[in-house]
Motif scaffolding. Structure first.
Motif, short mmCIF file in Angstrom:
data_model
loop_
_atom_site.label_atom_id
_atom_site.label_comp_id
_atom_site.label_asym_id
_atom_site.label_seq_id
_atom_site.Cartn_x
_atom_site.Cartn_y
_atom_site.Cartn_z
N GLU A 1 48.70 18.92 64.22
CA GLU A 1 48.50 19.65 63.16
C GLU A 1 47.81 21.17 63.55
O GLU A 1 48.27 21.77 64.12
N ASP A 2 46.54 21.26 62.87
CA ASP A 2 45.96 22.65 63.15
C ASP A 2 45.01 22.53 64.40
O ASP A 2 44.09 23.50 64.69
N THR A 3 45.19 21.58 65.36
CA THR A 3 44.27 21.26 66.47
C THR A 3 44.86 21.70 67.56
O THR A 3 45.89 20.87 68.12
N CYS A 4 44.47 22.56 68.54
CA CYS A 4 44.95 22.81 69.89
C CYS A 4 44.40 21.55 70.67
O CYS A 4 43.40 22.08 71.41
N VAL A 5 45.18 20.83 71.14
CA VAL A 5 44.84 19.79 71.86
C VAL A 5 44.26 20.39 73.46
O VAL A 5 43.52 19.88 73.91
N THR A 6 45.20 21.48 73.86
CA THR A 6 45.00 21.91 75.15
C THR A 6 44.12 22.78 75.51
O THR A 6 43.73 23.22 76.37
N SER A 7 43.09 23.12 74.30
CA SER A 7 42.24 24.11 74.37
C SER A 7 40.98 23.59 74.95
O SER A 7 40.72 22.33 74.81
N PRO A 8 40.43 24.10 76.04
CA PRO A 8 39.27 23.82 76.59
C PRO A 8 38.01 23.58 75.71
O PRO A 8 37.22 22.83 75.93
N HIS A 9 37.90 24.15 74.41
CA HIS A 9 37.02 23.86 73.66
C HIS A 9 37.17 22.54 72.44
O HIS A 9 36.59 22.35 71.64
N ALA A 10 38.44 22.05 72.61
CA ALA A 10 38.87 20.96 71.95
C ALA A 10 37.86 19.78 71.79
O ALA A 10 37.51 19.43 72.93
N ASP A 11 37.69 19.06 70.90
CA ASP A 11 36.96 17.99 70.58
C ASP A 11 37.74 16.78 70.93
O ASP A 11 38.43 16.14 69.95
N ILE A 12 37.70 16.33 72.22
CA ILE A 12 38.46 15.38 72.43
C ILE A 12 38.32 14.12 72.02
O ILE A 12 39.25 13.11 71.60
N ARG A 13 37.18 13.73 71.54
CA ARG A 13 36.77 12.41 70.90
C ARG A 13 37.44 12.63 69.40
O ARG A 13 38.33 11.54 69.05
#
Length: 244
Positions: free
Chosen positions: A65-77
């Motif tokens: 969706e609108d979340t960049c999974v690969t961003s270093p700032h992504a909220d993995i949880r």
């Protein structure tokens, strides 16, 4: 795809000198069931595991969706709340009952009330045909039953997407159907699913699209009937000759 829920752009992954992914582009629409096939070492599982950050890409982007999974700032949880995953091995907690396996993550991660988590667990166990196993422990279940519990556990987090990594490969042949039946039901209910498997019966019955990967690349993709009967690429044809 305007309604894509997963967008993979030029995904590359290197393990030392090995290029597991060499620039994969793939989109999955909301409610779509996509089956990924290919020989061992083709990058299928690496790609799947990258969608919920169990693997980190060397370069490229993956969006849910609108979340960049690969961003270093992504909220993995948060990503793993939205993207459920079922593995080859069942990964159930052996010291917890079936119900406890289902309620642990909703209680700890989503802070759900115990009564609500327990009620949802009961409904999910009924959904996968295991209502009578709520108080059993994993070692009291068959492999097929454990995998159905693993699916129910992933669903307990109410994910938007389900990933399946060879979910039947560790099962005896007679247990495969009971797991595939649960997956078929999920597909009919509109769950978005990205599945690594060589279960061609499931592909024909439930997949909207089959993606053939080899050497870290998408070689060919299309509807199951089209890809299986009229593959365009010689490499696809040779692979299908071995599994169909």
């Amino acid at each position: 795809m305007a309604d894509s829920i997963i967008r993979i752009r030029q995904a590359k992954k290197r393990f030392g000198q090995v290029e597991a992914l060499r620039g994969v582009d793939l989109e999955v629409a909301k409610g779509e069931v996509v089956l990924i096939v290919g020989p061992s070492g083709s990058g299928k599982s690496t790609l799947l595991r990258s969608v919920n950050r169990l693997e980190t890409l060397s370069s490229g982007e993956i969006w849910v969706e609108d979340t960049c999974v690969t961003s270093p700032h992504a909220d993995i949880r948060r990503i793993r709340e939205e993207v459920g995953m079922v593995f080859q091995s069942f990964n159930l907690f052996p010291h917890l009952s079936v119900t406890e396996n289902l309620t642990l993550a909703p209680a700890l991660v989503r802070r759900e009330a115990a009564a609500l988590a327990s009620e949802r667990a009961g409904a999910l166990l009924a959904r996968v045909g295991l209502a009578d196993k709520a108080q059993a422990y994993p070692d009291q279940l068959s492999g097929g039953q454990q995998q159905r519990v693993a699916i129910a556990r992933a669903l307990a987090m109410q994910p938007k997407v389900m990933l399946f990594d060879e979910p039947t490969s560790a099962l005896d042949p007679e247990m495969i159907k009971e797991v595939l039946d649960v997956m078929l039901d999920l597909a009919r209910e509109g769950m978005t699913m990205l599945v690594v498997s060589h279960e061609m019966g499931f592909a024909r019955a439930a997949a909207d699209r089959v993606v053939f990967m080899d050497e870290g690349l998408v070689v060919e993709a299309g509807p199951p009937a089209e890809l299986f009967q009229h593959p365009k690429e010689e490499r696809t044809r040779r692979f299908l000759d071995h599994i169909l």
